[in-house]
Design an enzyme around this catalytic site. Structure first.
Site, PDB file in Angstrom:
ATOM      1  N   GLU A 209       0.870  -1.183   0.000  1.00 21.76           N
ATOM      2  CA  GLU A 209       0.000   0.000   0.000  1.00 21.76           C
ATOM      3  C   GLU A 209       0.902   1.226   0.000  1.00 21.76           C
ATOM      4  O   GLU A 209       2.042   1.155   0.437  1.00 21.76           O
ATOM      5  CB  GLU A 209      -0.846   0.049   1.277  1.00 21.76           C
ATOM      6  CG  GLU A 209      -2.070  -0.820   1.305  1.00 21.76           C
ATOM      7  CD  GLU A 209      -2.786  -0.665   2.649  1.00 21.76           C
ATOM      8  OE1 GLU A 209      -3.525   0.323   2.811  1.00 21.76           O
ATOM      9  OE2 GLU A 209      -2.581  -1.510   3.521  1.00 21.76           O
TER      10      GLU A 209
ATOM     11  N   LYS B 252       2.340   4.614   1.527  1.00 22.55           N
ATOM     12  CA  LYS B 252       2.469   5.172   2.877  1.00 22.55           C
ATOM     13  C   LYS B 252       2.211   6.664   2.748  1.00 22.55           C
ATOM     14  O   LYS B 252       3.080   7.418   2.342  1.00 22.55           O
ATOM     15  CB  LYS B 252       3.875   4.906   3.425  1.00 22.55           C
ATOM     16  CG  LYS B 252       4.008   5.256   4.888  1.00 22.55           C
ATOM     17  CD  LYS B 252       5.386   4.917   5.407  1.00 22.55           C
ATOM     18  CE  LYS B 252       5.488   5.078   6.907  1.00 22.55           C
ATOM     19  NZ  LYS B 252       4.786   6.222   7.470  1.00 22.55           N
TER      20      LYS B 252
ATOM     21  N   ARG C 108      -1.416   9.195  11.313  1.00 17.41           N
ATOM     22  CA  ARG C 108      -2.144   7.946  11.518  1.00 17.41           C
ATOM     23  C   ARG C 108      -3.204   8.208  12.570  1.00 17.41           C
ATOM     24  O   ARG C 108      -2.917   8.785  13.625  1.00 17.41           O
ATOM     25  CB  ARG C 108      -1.145   6.900  12.012  1.00 17.41           C
ATOM     26  CG  ARG C 108      -1.708   5.510  12.196  1.00 17.41           C
ATOM     27  CD  ARG C 108      -1.468   4.658  10.970  1.00 17.41           C
ATOM     28  NE  ARG C 108      -1.984   3.307  11.189  1.00 17.41           N
ATOM     29  CZ  ARG C 108      -1.264   2.328  11.707  1.00 17.41           C
ATOM     30  NH1 ARG C 108      -0.006   2.532  12.064  1.00 17.41           N
ATOM     31  NH2 ARG C 108      -1.808   1.128  11.874  1.00 17.41           N
TER      32      ARG C 108
ATOM     33  N   ARG D 242      -1.980   8.743  17.023  1.00 14.89           N
ATOM     34  CA  ARG D 242      -1.205   7.517  17.195  1.00 14.89           C
ATOM     35  C   ARG D 242      -0.862   7.249  18.655  1.00 14.89           C
ATOM     36  O   ARG D 242      -0.732   6.119  19.083  1.00 14.89           O
ATOM     37  CB  ARG D 242       0.080   7.604  16.379  1.00 14.89           C
ATOM     38  CG  ARG D 242       0.382   6.303  15.685  1.00 14.89           C
ATOM     39  CD  ARG D 242       1.732   6.370  15.034  1.00 14.89           C
ATOM     40  NE  ARG D 242       2.775   6.146  16.030  1.00 14.89           N
ATOM     41  CZ  ARG D 242       3.975   5.694  15.748  1.00 14.89           C
ATOM     42  NH1 ARG D 242       4.291   5.430  14.515  1.00 14.89           N
ATOM     43  NH2 ARG D 242       4.874   5.518  16.686  1.00 14.89           N
TER      44      ARG D 242
ATOM     45  N   GLU E  95      -5.277   7.082   7.591  1.00 19.56           N
ATOM     46  CA  GLU E  95      -4.394   8.251   7.565  1.00 19.56           C
ATOM     47  C   GLU E  95      -5.264   9.499   7.481  1.00 19.56           C
ATOM     48  O   GLU E  95      -6.099   9.606   6.572  1.00 19.56           O
ATOM     49  CB  GLU E  95      -3.467   8.170   6.336  1.00 19.56           C
ATOM     50  CG  GLU E  95      -2.283   9.108   6.384  1.00 19.56           C
ATOM     51  CD  GLU E  95      -1.108   8.535   7.196  1.00 19.56           C
ATOM     52  OE1 GLU E  95      -1.161   7.354   7.589  1.00 19.56           O
ATOM     53  OE2 GLU E  95      -0.153   9.287   7.437  1.00 19.56           O
TER      54      GLU E  95
ATOM     55  N   LYS F 181       7.380  -1.024   6.904  1.00 20.69           N
ATOM     56  CA  LYS F 181       7.303   0.243   6.178  1.00 20.69           C
ATOM     57  C   LYS F 181       8.557   0.325   5.322  1.00 20.69           C
ATOM     58  O   LYS F 181       9.646  -0.037   5.761  1.00 20.69           O
ATOM     59  CB  LYS F 181       7.169   1.435   7.114  1.00 20.69           C
ATOM     60  CG  LYS F 181       8.205   1.540   8.198  1.00 20.69           C
ATOM     61  CD  LYS F 181       7.883   2.695   9.124  1.00 20.69           C
ATOM     62  CE  LYS F 181       8.745   2.627  10.382  1.00 20.69           C
ATOM     63  NZ  LYS F 181       8.321   3.551  11.417  1.00 20.69           N
TER      64      LYS F 181
END
Lengths: 531, 350
Positions: free
Chosen positions: A222, A224, A229, A244, A269, A397
């Site tokens: 996906e 980023k 977040r 977060r 996000e 990530k």
């Protein structure tokens, strides 16, 4: 109250995180209910007394101390609570016994704007300097003693040997003095019943994919996105938006609170609508745009219309009362896709899957993320359950490569805590023209990381030997050392003289081999701006 | 040096000086005794200087002649390596300056050798306190209240929030922390002239007879105090001893060394600082102090105001520190006062 006051004093005078955790933990174990719960609420900024404001304290003081002497003192100390605690006149005669924390809270809760002028002084008269400091800090809400809410929860968890994730899970569902939380953690009773409450669930996080590769038959990719977040939760008729760290930021983004009216726990996000990230199709403005909305308590209509927020959904932890966290990612994704049409399209979309033939193709796609102003890629195991924290092998990530620039060390300051005697905070600059034709260095950023302990020692010594000037705690160096600085992106900024601000700069390499006049120019850095 | 107060500098309040006292003039770099052409605590080199005490901001080097107590002259000799032009004046002694001005040196209770200077001319009396305190101090002679017409006072801790607790309480806290951490040392930051020796002497008075370890910069001043008869007990230099030997002991260093790499040679030091500024939490935090000890060689607010009442001058002149607040207090108590804008006095570490 004496014990709580002593705790605050001890916390103020320590910079070590572990010592702070130990001090809070010890207090929580040794203090009875409900005092400890109130204290924990005070430490985590969970208390608010309507009748007591900073202005209340100021008014009380200027009735007792000459207003000019008060303001000169307040100016010197820089903290209203502390100044008042020091200047409050000790009452004549014997001091009545100090109140407990619970008694203090009960008295503060009972005060109104009309009675506070009389009741608060009576309470202050029962305490010494440290006690008065603790009382005013507790009464006015903001502690500002370097304790985050998270630290308070970690201390609680460590103190009773429970998982901090569980503490986070229950935390937002119960109010101070958190008696059920103590019953559970300290006395082994059943955990608080938190169903039908819009609670924060700890996030699932990713490890960086260092130099490895993954098999795309096991992993899905996906984008980023470069926002923040968030978790959006609707339960029991209420909607909350969490950052977060678990902070409730609902009030800052009221449009998001209105947008979810079906019970769900969604991970995504938070972004501002725009055409910066990923072009027009990307639909998201730059992080800078989002930043203008962060941290605001009052949101103007103008803000809402000019910088409208939306959430790009990554995952669903729960839908309509069903906990999905144990399901594999693929199943959760199917459920999320099926759910999306029931959400307002202006406020939600789905994070797209990045299709690639193989890993090499994916690596090629990642090369293009910088041009698209996207932070990089996420790689998620197709069968991964949603688990709190970072579990090896589940999510990765894979950020785009950092930008690099050669800068010159200009100033250094000592660090704190472990690094308290070391010059470990470095300000560096680039040339504003040709250094051989009299150009000057302008500061472009500050970095505190990226070097090893051995390099830190070397840098510390270097700073001491190359100091040409001191401004209080700051040392100016002779500008003889070049750093290769790595950073994620650079933006136009009015805060700095160079007109530029870097995101997450760190020392990539110490270039002892590179003479400072060969360092980069401001123009080079400016050319990297993608706003 | 950094300015401790956040407030803007106070403009000198100028109203016509009462003509009778025109022989004494406050100038930016010191107090000028006009008929004698002498200066008190000048911040630059002059022909004739009267020096109240040995702190560097009051006792600059390079004067043609320096009139000070023998202790202050010894301190200046240690610092500047010369005693050229030294003219000792003992406590209680009166000297006559040119132009028929009489100067008497009176104990100020600040540090070893510190003196107030009483100036008399044409039937008028002026007392310059230099720095002073009213608390008992085993290392120096106590302050004496001296009636006068013009009282020129310091105001380092001139804010009502400054209350220095009894030193016994601070010593008890220091010793309690030491005994509860036998594997560490307690590193006390203390000004090398006066504060360090007072802390050592007070520790001895509190029954602490263990060796005390010193930063190298402290050694000579401690020896000088001992030469003047101040008992300091067993002292050792940090540089002569191992980490292990210093566990469970007190180490004293100048404040500047507290967070410096010098302290890396100490065994898990607990950082303490002996200073009047430690009354304010943020000041302690800024210096990463874990154990703030509120110990000052200056008068606190109550002492400053009580001293003005006891001396009961016609007028008070306030030299340095937080002048505005003390000026305000004088105003509230119907006392004539003015602030002098003198340059160069610093007391960040006291």
């Amino acid at each position: 109250m004496e014990r709580f006051a002593a705790l605050l004093d001890a916390l103020v005078y320590t910079s070590s995180r572990n010592t702070k955790l130990a001090l809070i933990g010890e207090y929580l174990r040794e203090t009875p209910d409900p005092d400890r719960g109130w204290a924990l609420a005070a430490l985590t900024d969970g208390l608010d007394f309507k009748a007591v404001k900073a202005s209340t304290i100021r008014n009380l003081m200027t009735e007792r101390v000459d207003p000019l002497l008060w303001s000169l003192s307040r100016d010197f100390v820089g903290d209203t609570a502390e100044t008042a605690s020091l200047l409050w006149p000790d009452p004549p005669g014997e001091t009545p016994p100090a109140p407990t924390v619970s008694e203090t809270v009960a008295l503060l809760q009972g005060m109104t704007r009309a009675t506070v002028q009389h009741d608060l002084p009576a309470l202050l008269d029962r305490l010494d300097v440290s006690g008065r400091y603790a009382l005013i800090k507790l009464a006015t809400g903001a502690m500002r003693i370097g304790i985050s809410a998270r630290l308070g929860k970690v201390a609680f968890a460590q103190s009773f040997g429970v998982s901090v994730d569980d503490v986070e899970e229950y935390w937002h569902g119960i109010a101070p003095p958190y008696t059920e939380l103590f019953d559970w953690a300290a006395h082994g009773k059943a955990p608080p019943d938190t169903e039908n409450m819009p609670l924060f669930r700890p996030f699932m996080l990713a490890h960086p994919l260092e130099d490895g590769t993954v098999d795309l038959s096991d992993y899905v990719a996906e984008w980023k996105w470069d926002g923040i977040r968030v978790q959006l939760v609707h339960a029991g008729g209420e909607t909350r938006l969490y950052s977060r760290s678990g902070d409730d930021i609902t009030a800052t983004f009221p449009e998001m609170a209105e947008a979810l009216t079906i019970p769900a726990v969604l991970d995504g996000e938070l972004l501002v609508q725009g055409g910066h990230q990923g072009g027009k199709e990307g639909g998201a403005a730059s992080f800078n745009a989002l930043q203008q909305r962060l941290g605001r308590k009052n949101v103007s209509k103008k803000m809402l219309s000019e910088l409208p927020a939306f959430v790009r959904l990554y995952d669903a932890l729960g839908l309509e009362g069903e906990d999905l966290r144990a399901l594999p990612w693929e199943r959760r994704r199917e459920r999320l896709e099926a759910f999306l049409p029931r959400l307002p399209a202006t406020r939600f979309d789905l994070s797209q899957i990045v299709e690639a033939r193989d890993f090499a193709h994916l690596a090629q796609i990642r090369e293009g993320t910088r041009a698209d102003a996207i932070e990089g890629l996420m790689l998620k195991r197709r069968d991964s359950p949603y688990v709190a924290g970072r579990k090896t092998g589940l999510w990765y990530k894979w950020k785009r490569d950092p930008l690099l620039i050669d800068c010159v060390l200009m100033y250094a300051q000592r660090g704190s805590g472990k690094r308290s005697s070391f010059y470990s905070d470095y300000t560096f600059g680039c040339w504003d023209g040709d250094p051989d034709k009299g150009a000057e260095l302008l500061p472009v950023g500050k970095a505190y990381s990226g070097f090893t302990d051995a390099e830190l020692k070397w840098l510390d010594k270097y700073v001491r030997q190359h100091t040409v000037n001191r401004f209080g705690p700051v040392r100016e160096t002779d500008k003889s050392l070049t750093f290769e600085v790595a950073f994620d992106s650079v933006h136009a900024s009015k805060r700095h003289k160079s007109g530029l601000a870097m995101r997450f700069p760190r020392i990539h390499r110490i270039r002892k081999d590179k003479p400072p006049h060969e360092a980069d120019r401001i123009a080079t850095l400016r050319a990297m701006v993608r706003d | 040096m950094e300015q401790l107060g956040n407030s803007a500098p106070l403009p000198t309040i100028s109203y016509p000086m009462s003509a009778p006292f025109s022989w004494i003039r406050p100038e930016p770099h010191g107090i000028h005794i006009v008929p004698s052409d002498c200066w008190v605590d000048p911040s630059r080199a002059v022909e004739r200087a009267l020096v109240t005490h040995g702190h560097a901001d009051h006792a600059r080097g390079g004067h043609g002649s320096t009139m000070a107590t023998p202790e202050t002259l010894a301190i200046m000799k240690l610092r500047y390596n010369t005693d050229q032009g030294a003219q000792p004046v003992h406590y209680g002694e009166t000297i006559t300056l040119p132009g028929n001005v009489r100067a008497t040196y009176i104990p100020a209770g600040h540090v070893l050798g510190s003196a107030q200077i009483l100036l008399e001319h044409a039937g008028e009396r002026v007392v310059i306190t230099g720095d002073y305190k009213r608390r008992p101090d085993p290392t120096c002679a106590p302050f004496e209240v001296t009636p006068c017409d013009i009282f020129i006072t310091e105001a380092t801790f001139g804010l009502p929030l400054f209350t220095h607790p009894p030193i016994e309480e601070e010593m008890a806290r220091l010793l309690a922390r030491l005994s509860s951490h036998p594997d560490s040392c307690v590193l006390v930051g203390a000004y090398a002239l006066g504060k360090a020796q007072r802390v050592i002497a007070e520790l001895r008075r509190a029954g602490h007879h263990q060796p005390i370890y010193l930063h190298g910069a402290m050694e000579k001043m401690c020896r000088l105090y001992e030469d003047f008869g101040v008992e300091l007990g067993p002292l050792r230099l940090v540089s002569d001893h191992s980490k292990e030997e210093m566990r469970g002991h007190i180490v004293i260093s100048p404040p500047s060394a507290l967070n410096d790499r010098w302290s890396r040679r100490l065994p898990d030091p607990i950082t303490a600082m002996a200073s009047g500024w430690m009354r304010v939490r943020q000041r302690a935090r800024q210096r990463n102090v874990e154990l703030p000890l509120i110990i000052s060689d200056h008068a606190d607010w109550a002492e400053l105001t009580r001293t003005i009442e006891e001396v009961n001058p016609q007028e008070s002149w306030i030299t340095h520190g937080r002048e505005e607040a003390l000026l305000r207090w004088c105003q509230l108590h119907q006392r004539r006062a003015r602030a002098l804008a003198l340059v160069g006095y610093e007391d960040e570490d006291d």
